[in-house]
Design an enzyme around this catalytic site. Structure first.
Site, PDB file in Angstrom:
ATOM      1  N   HIS A  36       1.010  -1.555   0.111  1.00  0.00           N
ATOM      2  CA  HIS A  36      -0.425   0.300   0.036  1.00  0.00           C
ATOM      3  C   HIS A  36       1.080   1.677   0.117  1.00  0.00           C
ATOM      4  O   HIS A  36       1.798   1.540   1.347  1.00  0.00           O
ATOM      5  CB  HIS A  36      -1.046  -0.325   1.075  1.00  0.00           C
ATOM      6  CG  HIS A  36      -2.284   0.792   1.200  1.00  0.00           C
ATOM      7  ND1 HIS A  36      -1.488   1.851   1.537  1.00  0.00           N
ATOM      8  CD2 HIS A  36      -2.967   1.140   1.011  1.00  0.00           C
ATOM      9  CE1 HIS A  36      -2.576   3.316   1.937  1.00  0.00           C
ATOM     10  NE2 HIS A  36      -3.880   2.463   1.546  1.00  0.00           N
ATOM     11  N   ASP A  37       0.814   2.160  -1.294  1.00  0.00           N
ATOM     12  CA  ASP A  37       1.447   3.552  -1.310  1.00  0.00           C
ATOM     13  C   ASP A  37       2.901   3.646  -0.994  1.00  0.00           C
ATOM     14  O   ASP A  37       3.257   4.695   0.138  1.00  0.00           O
ATOM     15  CB  ASP A  37       0.203   4.678   0.199  1.00  0.00           C
ATOM     16  CG  ASP A  37      -0.907   4.994  -0.934  1.00  0.00           C
ATOM     17  OD1 ASP A  37      -1.489   4.144  -1.832  1.00  0.00           O
ATOM     18  OD2 ASP A  37      -1.254   5.710  -0.143  1.00  0.00           O
ATOM     19  N   ARG A  88      -8.561  15.870  -6.114  1.00  0.00           N
ATOM     20  CA  ARG A  88      -8.130  16.098  -4.876  1.00  0.00           C
ATOM     21  C   ARG A  88      -9.520  15.655  -3.737  1.00  0.00           C
ATOM     22  O   ARG A  88      -8.732  15.206  -2.896  1.00  0.00           O
ATOM     23  CB  ARG A  88      -7.093  16.761  -4.220  1.00  0.00           C
ATOM     24  CG  ARG A  88      -6.347  16.799  -2.909  1.00  0.00           C
ATOM     25  CD  ARG A  88      -5.191  15.723  -3.391  1.00  0.00           C
ATOM     26  NE  ARG A  88      -4.615  16.507  -2.007  1.00  0.00           N
ATOM     27  CZ  ARG A  88      -3.353  15.681  -1.654  1.00  0.00           C
ATOM     28  NH1 ARG A  88      -4.111  13.783  -2.165  1.00  0.00           N
ATOM     29  NH2 ARG A  88      -3.068  15.221  -0.461  1.00  0.00           N
ATOM     30  N   LYS A 123      -4.963   4.906  -7.068  1.00  0.00           N
ATOM     31  CA  LYS A 123      -6.020   5.128  -6.174  1.00  0.00           C
ATOM     32  C   LYS A 123      -5.855   6.778  -5.757  1.00  0.00           C
ATOM     33  O   LYS A 123      -4.807   7.548  -6.128  1.00  0.00           O
ATOM     34  CB  LYS A 123      -6.072   4.316  -5.018  1.00  0.00           C
ATOM     35  CG  LYS A 123      -4.630   4.332  -3.880  1.00  0.00           C
ATOM     36  CD  LYS A 123      -4.703   3.619  -2.697  1.00  0.00           C
ATOM     37  CE  LYS A 123      -4.712   3.838  -1.279  1.00  0.00           C
ATOM     38  NZ  LYS A 123      -4.819   5.031  -0.718  1.00  0.00           N
ATOM     39  N   ALA A 153      -0.057   2.914   8.166  1.00  0.00           N
ATOM     40  CA  ALA A 153      -0.896   1.932   9.037  1.00  0.00           C
ATOM     41  C   ALA A 153      -2.567   2.131   9.871  1.00  0.00           C
ATOM     42  O   ALA A 153      -3.224   2.263   9.909  1.00  0.00           O
ATOM     43  CB  ALA A 153       0.045   1.216  10.652  1.00  0.00           C
ATOM     44  N   HIS A 154      -2.197   3.835  10.712  1.00  0.00           N
ATOM     45  CA  HIS A 154      -3.894   4.504  10.624  1.00  0.00           C
ATOM     46  C   HIS A 154      -4.419   5.142   9.994  1.00  0.00           C
ATOM     47  O   HIS A 154      -5.677   5.629   9.854  1.00  0.00           O
ATOM     48  CB  HIS A 154      -3.386   5.030  11.929  1.00  0.00           C
ATOM     49  CG  HIS A 154      -3.536   6.177  11.752  1.00  0.00           C
ATOM     50  ND1 HIS A 154      -2.297   6.811  11.038  1.00  0.00           N
ATOM     51  CD2 HIS A 154      -3.719   7.574  11.526  1.00  0.00           C
ATOM     52  CE1 HIS A 154      -1.810   8.236  11.338  1.00  0.00           C
ATOM     53  NE2 HIS A 154      -2.843   8.561  11.874  1.00  0.00           N
ATOM     54  N   GLY A 156      -4.801   5.052   5.143  1.00  0.00           N
ATOM     55  CA  GLY A 156      -5.283   4.073   4.277  1.00  0.00           C
ATOM     56  C   GLY A 156      -5.191   2.427   4.924  1.00  0.00           C
ATOM     57  O   GLY A 156      -5.710   2.139   4.162  1.00  0.00           O
TER      58      GLY A 156
END
Length: 220
Positions: A36-37, A88, A123, A153-154, A156
């Site tokens: 993720h990202d 955005r 995304k 972690a908190h 996306g």
């Protein structure tokens, strides 16, 4: 509103994760690994070579190798740079214009480059499911588990886990293959997932599960 510097902190102890309400375990026949990202823009606030990022990178790489060897699809997410305000959306009120349309911002870190056969999903919101075809990709492959790694972690990662849960996809937040703004934010994300929508799991446990042949596993 640029991302603030992130002070080093130690990743959560894999042997002291919050207790999980669900007894799910990853199954290589059902799982997809999500990276993720892991783009330069999101990783710049971390100190190079220091925890948590250095250790999380190593764990994501190890889990990715195990997943590919087990035939588990590996999916990367990335945000585009240079999004106009109407695209955005409300994230602009919290984080400003975001990244530029420049590989210095948008490229995935060289330590975790996608391989042939991996998938890249673009995304534009916190959750990897919103405005993407991730759910359809999982359904087409007959997959209903998502192993979540990456940053943050908190934000996306957590929102993707919650979104997966509401789509009847079992999410696993890999505690030491994710990184966050702080140890407190990291613990909070793991605790929420463990109590409300998924399973908090260590890299070691995830690698062990993906190395198993489900047909030979007496717990399946």
């Amino acid at each position: 509103m640029p991302l603030a510097h992130i002070d080093p902190y130690e990743l959560p102890d894999p042997d002291r994760l919050p207790p999980n309400r669900a007894d799910w375990r990853p199954d290589p026949a059902r799982a997809v690994l999500l990276v993720h990202d892991m783009q330069h823009y999101f990783l710049r606030p971390y100190r190079t070579g220091a925890p948590p990022l250095a250790h999380a990178l190593a764990n994501i790489a190890a889990l990715s190798e195990r997943a590919r060897a087990a035939g588990v699809p590996v999916v990367y997410t990335a945000k585009p740079g240079g999004m106009p305000p109407d695209v955005r959306g409300l994230e602009g009120d919290f984080w400003g214009a975001g990244m530029r349309a420049d590989p210095e911002h948008t490229a995935i870190t060289a330590a975790l480059q996608p391989r042939e056969g991996d998938t890249l999903v673009t995304k534009r919101r916190y959750s990897a499911f919103v405005g993407t075809d991730l759910a359809e990709r999982l359904e087409r492959r007959g997959r209903d588990q998502l192993l979540i790694t990456g940053v943050y972690a908190h934000i996306g990662c957590l929102l993707t886990a919650a979104d997966a849960f509401m789509r009847d996809v079992q999410p696993f937040l890999i505690a030491d293959a994710t990184a966050d703004f702080s140890a407190e934010d990291h613990r909070s994300a793991l605790g929420y997932v463990a109590r409300r929508c998924g399973v908090a799991l260590s890299t070691r446990r995830a690698v062990e599960a993906l190395a198993q042949d489900p047909a030979l596993d007496p717990h399946v």
